[in-house]
Design an enzyme around this catalytic site. Structure first.
Site, PDB file in Angstrom:
ATOM      1  N   ARG A  93       0.801  -1.212   0.000  1.00 50.72           N
ATOM      2  CA  ARG A  93       0.000   0.000   0.000  1.00 50.72           C
ATOM      3  C   ARG A  93       0.842   1.275   0.000  1.00 50.72           C
ATOM      4  O   ARG A  93       0.534   2.231  -0.691  1.00 50.72           O
ATOM      5  CB  ARG A  93      -0.908  -0.013   1.245  1.00 50.72           C
ATOM      6  CG  ARG A  93      -1.902   1.080   1.273  1.00 50.72           C
ATOM      7  CD  ARG A  93      -3.056   0.736   0.363  1.00 50.72           C
ATOM      8  NE  ARG A  93      -3.757   1.950   0.008  1.00 50.72           N
ATOM      9  CZ  ARG A  93      -4.466   2.079  -1.090  1.00 50.72           C
ATOM     10  NH1 ARG A  93      -4.572   1.090  -1.919  1.00 50.72           N
ATOM     11  NH2 ARG A  93      -5.076   3.192  -1.352  1.00 50.72           N
ATOM     12  N   CYS A 117      -2.468  -5.125   1.401  1.00 48.10           N
ATOM     13  CA  CYS A 117      -3.573  -5.610   2.216  1.00 48.10           C
ATOM     14  C   CYS A 117      -4.921  -5.153   1.678  1.00 48.10           C
ATOM     15  O   CYS A 117      -5.055  -4.107   1.070  1.00 48.10           O
ATOM     16  CB  CYS A 117      -3.412  -5.157   3.664  1.00 48.10           C
ATOM     17  SG  CYS A 117      -3.373  -3.373   3.857  1.00 48.10           S
ATOM     18  N   ILE A 124      -6.827   7.122  -3.662  1.00 49.82           N
ATOM     19  CA  ILE A 124      -5.707   8.060  -3.627  1.00 49.82           C
ATOM     20  C   ILE A 124      -6.111   9.409  -4.227  1.00 49.82           C
ATOM     21  O   ILE A 124      -5.254  10.200  -4.594  1.00 49.82           O
ATOM     22  CB  ILE A 124      -4.466   7.488  -4.322  1.00 49.82           C
ATOM     23  CG1 ILE A 124      -4.742   7.192  -5.792  1.00 49.82           C
ATOM     24  CG2 ILE A 124      -3.944   6.260  -3.600  1.00 49.82           C
ATOM     25  CD1 ILE A 124      -3.476   6.968  -6.590  1.00 49.82           C
TER      26      ILE A 124
END
Length: 184
Positions: A93, A117, A124
Site C-alpha cells: 500500500r 492488504c 488516492i
C-alpha cells in the site's frame, strides 16, 4: 485494560526490544529520495514492506547499506530513474509515497497502483488533488500513476477528508517546491 497483574513464584526479568513503527518507516524511506546525499535511518522494523521499499529505492539508483539489523544508510546522490518497478510497487500500500518523493525531487514519476492488504477501499484521490494543486499533471491509467510537472509551487491545499497518507505524500512533493510569495 487498566493494568496487568502477574502472580507466581518466578519474577519476570529480561529485555524487550520495541520495533520501529511500520507506518512511519514506509513514509520515511521514500523521503530519503529528497536528499541528494546520504542519510541514516534507525529502528526500522524487520518487515516485508520495509524490504520492498529498500529494493525499490535500489532499483531507482539509491545505494543502501545495512549497518545493523534495523539500521541502514541510504545514499540517494545517484538516483537515475523515476520509473518505479511496477511489479514491486503493486505489492504494498505505502508505495504511493514514492509518487510524492519522486515528484518533489524530479518532477516526473511513474508508479504502479498501490496494492497489498485488502482493508477496504483506500482511494488516492486526495493525494492526486494535492499534487495537482502544487502544479503536477497526474494521469491514472491501466494500473499506473504518472505524475509530471514543469515545476511545483507551494500553495494552500484543502483535503476533503482526513487522510494521514495523503497529507504525508503531498508534503513529500512540496518539500522542494518553489515558494509561493503570494501565499502567507
Amino acid at each position: 485494560m487498566d493494568k496487568l497483574v502477574i502472580t507466581g513464584k518466578t519474577p519476570l526479568r529480561g529485555n524487550v526490544t520495541i520495533s520501529g513503527a511500520k507506518n512511519a518507516a514506509v513514509a520515511i524511506l521514500p523521503a530519503a529520495l529528497l536528499i541528494d546525499g546520504v542519510c541514516t535511518i534507525e529502528n526500522l522494523p524487520n518487515i516485508s514492506d520495509v524490504k520492498l521499499s529498500c529494493e525499490i529505492l535500489e532499483k531507482l539508483g539509491a545505494k543502501i547499506t545495512w549497518i545493523k539489523k534495523n539500521t541502514i544508510t541510504i545514499d540517494c546522490s545517484n538516483i537515475s530513474c523515476t520509473r518505479a518497478p511496477l511489479d514491486l510497487t503493486r505489492k504494498f500500500r505505502a508505495s504511493y509515497y514514492l509518487i510524492g518523493a519522486l515528484l518533489g525531487r524530479c518532477q516526473d514519476v511513474q508508479v504502479g497502483m498501490p496494492g497489498g492488504c485488502k482493508l477496504g477501499a483506500r482511494p488516492i484521490d486526495q493525494h492526486i488533488k494535492g499534487f495537482e494543486a502544487l502544479g503536477a499533471n497526474v494521469v491514472v491509467e491501466q494500473g499506473n500513476i504518472t505524475a509530471t510537472a514543469s515545476k511545483l509551487t507551494g500553495t494552500s491545499i484543502y483535503m476533503d477528508i482526513v487522510s494521514v497518507g495523503a497529507t504525508i505524500n503531498v508534503m513529500l512533493a512540496a518539500v522542494l517546491a518553489e515558494r509561493n510569495y503570494n501565499y502567507r
